[in-house]
Design a protein around this motif. Structure first.
Motif, short mmCIF file in Angstrom:
data_model
loop_
_atom_site.label_atom_id
_atom_site.label_comp_id
_atom_site.label_asym_id
_atom_site.label_seq_id
_atom_site.Cartn_x
_atom_site.Cartn_y
_atom_site.Cartn_z
N GLN A 450 0.84 -1.20 0.00
CA GLN A 450 0.00 0.00 0.00
C GLN A 450 0.87 1.25 0.00
O GLN A 450 1.96 1.26 0.58
CB GLN A 450 -0.93 0.02 1.22
N ASN A 458 -4.67 3.26 7.26
CA ASN A 458 -5.27 1.97 7.55
C ASN A 458 -4.76 1.39 8.86
O ASN A 458 -5.52 0.83 9.65
CB ASN A 458 -4.99 0.98 6.41
N ASN A 463 -7.59 -0.74 10.38
CA ASN A 463 -8.20 -1.33 9.20
C ASN A 463 -7.21 -2.33 8.58
O ASN A 463 -6.72 -2.15 7.46
CB ASN A 463 -8.56 -0.23 8.19
N TYR A 464 -6.89 -3.36 9.32
CA TYR A 464 -5.94 -4.38 8.87
C TYR A 464 -6.03 -5.59 9.80
O TYR A 464 -6.70 -5.54 10.84
CB TYR A 464 -4.51 -3.82 8.88
#
Length: 571
Positions: A450, A458, A463-464
């Protein structure tokens, strides 16, 4: 650090002994800070650090690679070493540090400390100015620090906890008290800043050189809350001006003629490229388009390191740095909320093989979080507190995984989503660990790359599932690694929460007994490794290349570059 701050590029290194690492790092930190300021000449130390005092070239332009777009240049919001590299050149706090990590006066020309070590009175330097022409005042510092702590901000400052040393700072930041005037920082007048601590802090003067403690121009920020998004609206006070910011392409810094030590600043321009391909970076170095490649923000292709070792013209540099490479587990997301599953994954990789075959034997396998080079009570913390918290054991890992799956009501671990930021080194390391997990535990892994800013967002927002991470020292004390894992900490990107851990950190922060502090931090690190919200992989050593004509530029003990007083020698 990316420390540090969150660090954005894999720091490759060559084989280096532990003794070399320790000697490179052992003389740094806030514990050597003076109790009173003196003549404001931090550049004098930098001048003394030059070897040979070669004649200056006619053109004083320094060129290096940032690798990624800085996510922000707001010192109150910065949490990564890409942004920090820029801020350390265009901004300055009350203090600075020299090559050995010793505190020097910065925006404060002097200071006095009370007998109980709780009250610091700083005198702001005459002639300190913002790039907009206004004077830097004590009010700018008070405003900046309270802005970081402001609990009503739409986006909280990730490093707000770094100011918790101030009296009532934590209570204000958490909403326990509403009155900002109760926080222990007050501008008595334009030139006098009084700071009250809630307990003696030996490294406080060192902390003041860190970007979270930088001032911001009160008038500029109030007029434009997005001041830090563009070069044209940013207000700076450091050795360099932020002249151009071509987003995702480059930044241009130019010498600040109004900086108080401008006569010691030799670079007229610092050109910062944004190139995320390591082969391109190396090619630009070899063709002379870059003067510096690799550490701290760039990357050298792994496969090229063996030949670069043998190439004297490459001018390869090696240095031990106080930084750790690790993976985060999102402990708020199933099944990574299970400690046995986390431990199984940590025990099922071969760190020796990683540093010898993936990163070419460059780092030191890590079984703790605090790296070498960080001060302990009498020696380094890592020498006093051995990182023997766990071992690599595939059979035990299988047993723990089976137990964890049973506790979660699963028969097989779902495919692991492992994210990392862009970079050849990160990808190779993540792929190697994914292969080890597949071979040793039979689990499938999806590896995803990313962009740096997206990756940070994230990770910060949880968010992972599993994410690459790196942390470097903000100051030379184990606390800079351990306080980030307190419940709700701004850089605690795992969701980890442990009341006993929080209590030990609080005890170490408030104790004036060195032995008690180290004992509490050692106990906290043990809890961290027992609970395994992070998976330590290795302790960094740093590698970079610099042209022989680049003088007076150094990498400090934490791995950050310091080029403010560098120069280009005749060649």
């Amino acid at each position: 650090m990316n420390k540090r701050k969150k660090t954005g590029s894999i720091m490759l290194a060559l084989v280096i002994s532990v003794s070399m690492l320790l000697s490179a790092c052992s003389n740094n930190g806030g514990n050597n800070a003076p109790t009173n300021g003196g003549t404001n000449t931090p550049a004098n130390q930098a001048e003394n650090n030059k070897s040979g005092e070669a004649a200056l070239a006619a053109e004083q332009i320094f060129r290096m690679n940032l690798h990624a777009e800085p996510p922000t240049l707001d010192p109150g919001m910065t949490q990564d070493n890409t942004s920090g590299t820029v801020l350390n050149a265009v901004m300055e706090g009350l203090t600075t540090v020299d090559k050995d990590g010793n505190v020097q006066p910065g925006m404060a020309e002097k200071w006095e400390v009370s007998e109980d070590n709780l009250t610091y009175t700083f005198t702001i330097l005459d002639g300190a100015t913002w790039s907009t022409g206004e004077p830097v005042t004590a009010h700018d510092f008070e405003f900046a620090w309270k802005r970081v702590l402001d609990p009503t901000k739409e986006t909280p400052s990730p490093y707000a906890y770094q100011l918790y040393y101030l009296k009532n700072a934590e209570a204000y930041n958490t909403g326990e008290i509403k009155d900002a005037s109760q926080v222990g920082v007050k501008a008595q007048d334009d030139k006098t800043l009084v700071v009250e601590l809630h307990s003696p802090t030996a490294y406080f003067l060192n902390l003041l050189s860190f970007y979270t403690y930088y001032p911001v121009n009160k008038a500029v920020v109030e007029a434009n809350p997005k001041f830090a998004a563009e070069a044209a609206t940013h207000s700076t006070n450091g050795p360099f001006l932020l002249t151009e910011w071509n987003h995702n392409e480059s930044l241009l810094l130019t010498k600040n003629p109004n900086y108080y030590d401008a006569d010691k600043v030799h670079f007229t321009e610092v050109r910062l490229a944004i190139i995320n391909d390591s082969n391109t970076e190396l090619s630009m170095y070899e063709t002379g388009d870059l003067d510096w490649a690799g550490r701290p923000t760039g990357e050298i292709p792994i496969d090229m390191i063996p030949s670069l070792k043998e190439d004297s013209e490459a001018n390869l540099q090696i240095q031990g740095i106080a930084t750790t490479y690790y993976f985060n587990f999102n402990t708020t997301k199933e099944p990574y909320d299970n400690v046995n599953i986390r431990k199984a994954l940590a025990m099922a990789i071969d760190r020796k093989a990683i540093v010898e075959k993936v990163t070419l034997g460059d780092q030191i396998p890590a079984f703790g979080f605090v790296p070498y080079g960080i001060k302990g009570q009498n020696d380094t913390f890592r020498d006093e507190v051995k990182d023997s918290y766990f071992t690599e054991d595939v059979e035990q890992a299988k047993t723990l995984l089976a137990k964890g799956l049973e506790e979660k009501g699963l028969t097989k671990l779902p495919t692991i989503e492992l994210i990392h930021n862009e970079g050849e080194g990160h990808k190779k390391l993540a792929t190697a660990i994914a292969d080890m997990w597949k071979t040793n535990l039979g689990v499938d892994v999806s590896v995803q790359s990313q962009e740096w800013g997206v990756f940070l967002t994230n990770r910060t927002n949880l968010n992972y599932q599993v994410a690459r991470a790196g942390w470097g020292a903000d100051y030379n004390d184990p606390m800079t690694f351990l306080d980030m894992w307190i419940t709700g900490g701004g850089n605690n990107d795992t969701g980890f929460s442990n009341a006993e851990y929080d209590g030990l950190i609080k005890k170490a922060q408030t104790s004036s007994d060195p032995a008690e502090r180290m004992e509490a931090m050692a106990a906290a690190e043990k809890i961290l490794m027992d609970e395994m919200p992070i998976l330590p992989i290795y302790y960094y050593t740093g590698i970079w290349m610099q042209k022989p004509y680049v003088q007076g530029v150094w990498i400090d003990y934490s791995g950050e570059i310091r080029f403010n007083y560098g120069y280009i020698a005749e060649h």
